[in-house]
Write a protein that holds these residues in place. Sequence first.
Motif, PDB file in Angstrom:
ATOM      1  N   PHE A 150      13.904  -1.430 -83.615  1.00 56.60           N
ATOM      2  CA  PHE A 150      14.612  -1.446 -82.334  1.00 56.60           C
ATOM      3  C   PHE A 150      15.399  -2.738 -82.224  1.00 56.60           C
ATOM      4  O   PHE A 150      14.931  -3.805 -82.645  1.00 56.60           O
ATOM      5  CB  PHE A 150      13.610  -1.351 -81.172  1.00 56.60           C
ATOM      6  N   LEU A 151      16.606  -2.686 -81.647  1.00 57.58           N
ATOM      7  CA  LEU A 151      17.345  -3.906 -81.316  1.00 57.58           C
ATOM      8  C   LEU A 151      18.351  -3.614 -80.214  1.00 57.58           C
ATOM      9  O   LEU A 151      18.919  -2.514 -80.136  1.00 57.58           O
ATOM     10  CB  LEU A 151      18.062  -4.483 -82.539  1.00 57.58           C
ATOM     11  N   TRP A 152      18.516  -4.610 -79.332  1.00 57.08           N
ATOM     12  CA  TRP A 152      19.545  -4.512 -78.295  1.00 57.08           C
ATOM     13  C   TRP A 152      20.915  -4.743 -78.932  1.00 57.08           C
ATOM     14  O   TRP A 152      21.094  -5.644 -79.738  1.00 57.08           O
ATOM     15  CB  TRP A 152      19.324  -5.569 -77.211  1.00 57.08           C
ATOM     16  N   VAL A 153      21.878  -3.939 -78.519  1.00 54.75           N
ATOM     17  CA  VAL A 153      23.257  -4.136 -78.952  1.00 54.75           C
ATOM     18  C   VAL A 153      24.051  -4.813 -77.841  1.00 54.75           C
ATOM     19  O   VAL A 153      24.678  -5.844 -78.045  1.00 54.75           O
ATOM     20  CB  VAL A 153      23.909  -2.795 -79.350  1.00 54.75           C
ATOM     21  N   LYS A 154      24.013  -4.248 -76.624  1.00 56.63           N
ATOM     22  CA  LYS A 154      24.654  -4.849 -75.460  1.00 56.63           C
ATOM     23  C   LYS A 154      23.780  -4.585 -74.251  1.00 56.63           C
ATOM     24  O   LYS A 154      23.312  -3.462 -74.035  1.00 56.63           O
ATOM     25  CB  LYS A 154      26.048  -4.249 -75.202  1.00 56.63           C
ATOM     26  N   LYS A 155      23.560  -5.638 -73.450  1.00 53.76           N
ATOM     27  CA  LYS A 155      22.708  -5.486 -72.273  1.00 53.76           C
ATOM     28  C   LYS A 155      23.438  -4.765 -71.132  1.00 53.76           C
ATOM     29  O   LYS A 155      22.799  -4.125 -70.300  1.00 53.76           O
ATOM     30  CB  LYS A 155      22.249  -6.873 -71.790  1.00 53.76           C
ATOM     31  N   LYS A 156      24.758  -4.870 -71.085  1.00 53.78           N
ATOM     32  CA  LYS A 156      25.544  -4.212 -70.037  1.00 53.78           C
ATOM     33  C   LYS A 156      26.817  -3.654 -70.665  1.00 53.78           C
ATOM     34  O   LYS A 156      27.508  -4.374 -71.385  1.00 53.78           O
ATOM     35  CB  LYS A 156      25.910  -5.186 -68.916  1.00 53.78           C
ATOM     36  N   ILE A 157      27.107  -2.384 -70.383  1.00 57.79           N
ATOM     37  CA  ILE A 157      28.355  -1.802 -70.863  1.00 57.79           C
ATOM     38  C   ILE A 157      29.003  -1.015 -69.736  1.00 57.79           C
ATOM     39  O   ILE A 157      28.322  -0.526 -68.813  1.00 57.79           O
ATOM     40  CB  ILE A 157      28.134  -0.886 -72.090  1.00 57.79           C
ATOM     41  N   SER A 158      30.317  -0.870 -69.798  1.00 52.81           N
ATOM     42  CA  SER A 158      31.062  -0.124 -68.785  1.00 52.81           C
ATOM     43  C   SER A 158      31.038   1.358 -69.120  1.00 52.81           C
ATOM     44  O   SER A 158      30.734   1.752 -70.258  1.00 52.81           O
ATOM     45  CB  SER A 158      32.505  -0.623 -68.743  1.00 52.81           C
ATOM     46  N   PRO A 159      31.372   2.230 -68.150  1.00 52.02           N
ATOM     47  CA  PRO A 159      31.435   3.671 -68.448  1.00 52.02           C
ATOM     48  C   PRO A 159      32.428   3.999 -69.567  1.00 52.02           C
ATOM     49  O   PRO A 159      32.180   4.900 -70.377  1.00 52.02           O
ATOM     50  CB  PRO A 159      31.876   4.274 -67.110  1.00 52.02           C
ATOM     51  N   GLU A 160      33.549   3.275 -69.621  1.00 51.15           N
ATOM     52  CA  GLU A 160      34.525   3.516 -70.682  1.00 51.15           C
ATOM     53  C   GLU A 160      33.940   3.176 -72.056  1.00 51.15           C
ATOM     54  O   GLU A 160      34.119   3.917 -73.029  1.00 51.15           O
ATOM     55  CB  GLU A 160      35.792   2.694 -70.429  1.00 51.15           C
ATOM     56  N   GLN A 161      33.231   2.040 -72.121  1.00 49.67           N
ATOM     57  CA  GLN A 161      32.604   1.653 -73.389  1.00 49.67           C
ATOM     58  C   GLN A 161      31.506   2.640 -73.777  1.00 49.67           C
ATOM     59  O   GLN A 161      31.334   2.972 -74.953  1.00 49.67           O
ATOM     60  CB  GLN A 161      32.035   0.244 -73.270  1.00 49.67           C
ATOM     61  N   MET A 162      30.800   3.142 -72.776  1.00 46.46           N
ATOM     62  CA  MET A 162      29.745   4.122 -73.050  1.00 46.46           C
ATOM     63  C   MET A 162      30.334   5.385 -73.671  1.00 46.46           C
ATOM     64  O   MET A 162      29.775   5.952 -74.626  1.00 46.46           O
ATOM     65  CB  MET A 162      29.015   4.451 -71.745  1.00 46.46           C
ATOM     66  N   GLN A 163      31.476   5.837 -73.172  1.00 43.74           N
ATOM     67  CA  GLN A 163      32.113   7.025 -73.712  1.00 43.74           C
ATOM     68  C   GLN A 163      32.559   6.803 -75.161  1.00 43.74           C
ATOM     69  O   GLN A 163      32.411   7.691 -76.018  1.00 43.74           O
ATOM     70  CB  GLN A 163      33.312   7.420 -72.842  1.00 43.74           C
ATOM     71  N   LEU A 164      33.104   5.610 -75.426  1.00 47.01           N
ATOM     72  CA  LEU A 164      33.537   5.309 -76.786  1.00 47.01           C
ATOM     73  C   LEU A 164      32.355   5.294 -77.755  1.00 47.01           C
ATOM     74  O   LEU A 164      32.464   5.748 -78.902  1.00 47.01           O
ATOM     75  CB  LEU A 164      34.266   3.963 -76.821  1.00 47.01           C
ATOM     76  N   VAL A 165      31.208   4.782 -77.307  1.00 46.67           N
ATOM     77  CA  VAL A 165      30.014   4.792 -78.158  1.00 46.67           C
ATOM     78  C   VAL A 165      29.531   6.225 -78.368  1.00 46.67           C
ATOM     79  O   VAL A 165      29.090   6.597 -79.466  1.00 46.67           O
ATOM     80  CB  VAL A 165      28.908   3.909 -77.545  1.00 46.67           C
ATOM     81  N   HIS A 166      29.615   7.057 -77.310  1.00 49.31           N
ATOM     82  CA  HIS A 166      29.258   8.461 -77.441  1.00 49.31           C
ATOM     83  C   HIS A 166      30.067   9.116 -78.559  1.00 49.31           C
ATOM     84  O   HIS A 166      29.549   9.924 -79.340  1.00 49.31           O
ATOM     85  CB  HIS A 166      29.533   9.197 -76.128  1.00 49.31           C
ATOM     86  N   GLU A 167      31.345   8.770 -78.632  1.00 50.33           N
ATOM     87  CA  GLU A 167      32.235   9.399 -79.609  1.00 50.33           C
ATOM     88  C   GLU A 167      31.908   8.988 -81.049  1.00 50.33           C
ATOM     89  O   GLU A 167      32.351   9.659 -81.986  1.00 50.33           O
ATOM     90  CB  GLU A 167      33.685   9.056 -79.265  1.00 50.33           C
ATOM     91  N   ILE A 168      31.169   7.903 -81.231  1.00 47.42           N
ATOM     92  CA  ILE A 168      30.724   7.556 -82.585  1.00 47.42           C
ATOM     93  C   ILE A 168      29.801   8.641 -83.113  1.00 47.42           C
ATOM     94  O   ILE A 168      29.827   8.996 -84.301  1.00 47.42           O
ATOM     95  CB  ILE A 168      30.017   6.179 -82.597  1.00 47.42           C
ATOM     96  N   GLY A 169      28.970   9.177 -82.203  1.00 45.80           N
ATOM     97  CA  GLY A 169      28.143  10.332 -82.551  1.00 45.80           C
ATOM     98  C   GLY A 169      26.914  10.041 -83.383  1.00 45.80           C
ATOM     99  O   GLY A 169      26.350  10.961 -83.982  1.00 45.80           O
ATOM    100  N   ASP A 170      26.476   8.809 -83.434  1.00 40.02           N
ATOM    101  CA  ASP A 170      25.290   8.486 -84.227  1.00 40.02           C
ATOM    102  C   ASP A 170      24.039   8.597 -83.350  1.00 40.02           C
ATOM    103  O   ASP A 170      23.964   7.973 -82.287  1.00 40.02           O
ATOM    104  CB  ASP A 170      25.391   7.068 -84.796  1.00 40.02           C
TER     105      ASP A 170
END
Length: 594
Positions: A150-170
């Motif tokens: 387990f590891l933290w990547v970002k403690k706070k992200i915006s909805p736009e950043q969350m969508q971009l991470v979703h699109e990575i699909g991992d």
Amino acid sequence: MTRIPLRPLARILSAREKGENPDAIERENIRLRHEAMRDRARLRAEGRLLILGAAFVAAFVTVGAQMGLLAATEPVEPQATGMGAAIVAQRADITDRQGRILATNLVTHSLYAQPPLMVDPIRAAEELALIFPDLDAARLKKDFTSKRKFLWVKKKISPEQMQLVHEIGDPGLLFGPREMRLYPNGAIAAHILGGASFGREGVRSAEVVGTAGVEKTFDGWLRDPANGGAPLQLSLDLTIQSTVEDVLYGGMKLMNAKGATAILMDVKTGEIVAMASLPDFDPNTRPAPLTKGDPSDSPLFNRAVQGVYELGSTFKIFAVAQALDLGLVRPETMVETKGPMFWGKFKIRDFHNYGPQLSVTDVIVKSSNIGTAHIAQLIGGVRQQEFLQKLGMFDPTTVELVEAPGAKPLRPAKWPEITTLTVSYGHGVAASPLHLAAAYASLANGGTRITPTLLRRDKAETGPRLISEATSTQIRDMLRQVVVRGTASFGEVPGYAVAGKTGTADKPKRTGGGYYKDKVIATFASVFPAHDPKYVLVVSLDEPVETSGTEPRRTAGWTAVPVAAEIIRRAAPLLGLRPEVEPLADAAVTLVRN
């Protein structure tokens, strides 16, 4: 069940009489019985099929509804049940005196990774580095391909950043809901609010704790569920605070100052309506504190509370107020001002030569160091210290900021007569601008001590009496004359009868002792309206230089006073003060005809 005979006797006898075959009756009854049995079996089968169909429909509806519910909710990781205390994330809002939001909560998400679940950790690291430029792709690749679970990547992200991470699909990149502290007005009132950060953290929530300012002072109250979500209401007015900060910033730049501070306070209640310190910061992205150098160079440094300075000639009114109240002098009493004044090896000078004598009023109007020193000699060191102690000039302020207790005024360990003389005109004792604002409010409001506060008060709390009401009136008249015909002539604001006192103090060197020749702290402490005081305003500039003339000018009359006048000009109408004609000193009805 009643069974019908296959060969009923009556029908057999009747058939024989008619010459019919009795066996046909039996075959007919068998046929009818079989048809009835078939119909009953069909009905049972149809009923069972109907029940089975209804069961299948109910099962499919249940499964479909559950799938729809899962699709509409936030995906979460299964949580193991433990005995640890739950993290309380909810935190009460902070509002100004009008109920406008200064600090609130925002639902956001954290981003974490579980490397064992990742399909393509190398690609995921590269994509994350593109979404978050502050992340190191090489470090992410190393962490994602290690044995970490387990590891933290970002403690706070915006909805736009969350969508971009979703699109990575991992599937190994996961999100956790949490609340973060939001300051919707950015840097406005930053030093008062302070800021907040995360304390204990879990995947599904994080504890928000105050790190400075009122967020730290009232941390327990803001997190207490017993308050029912009620907001913490401050004495600040958001509109006034914004106005003060805008004008102060412009004045600091215009006067080429290193820093600046302003305090606007109600003289009756002690409520701080606005308090600014520049340079400032955005509490949404609070910077790290300095680890070396001058603390005042940090934008986190609150000059209004933590800044302890020699405030120069603004102290002169304290000596005159005490002498008037003790009956040692009157406003028209003549005081020696012939200079220089010698005390042992020390020499006291005035900025200008004011002649052999000045009245007590003119000692304040002209700002005579020598005249004030002679008045201090009449008072004496013991009584001087007692009066300054009552004014609160020797103790930290009790304002509701976590930084306040550490800002203790600096005073000499011993108090010889030379200290009595120099302290009378503001050299030898260092205090904060907030100390000065509280002292001026106490002298101008009729003579009762006030305690500065950042919490809204519905009524004034009467403190101990420091000077008589008559002395308070005389003090206000003198301070008014400073603006009308003295060192603060640029402080006049038509309709608001500004009264005040300037102070220009040489800035001490950080090392080696002594004072700079070309660096000062310029301060203007003002009260308005003078005939019926409502507010006190203190403006202080750090190392100002006014360069519009042929020679640089650093005195408060040229630097701090114009800035304070502009603040009053803009803020007074917002405070609900209507401009009015100043009453005449000797207004009366004169009989002109009998």
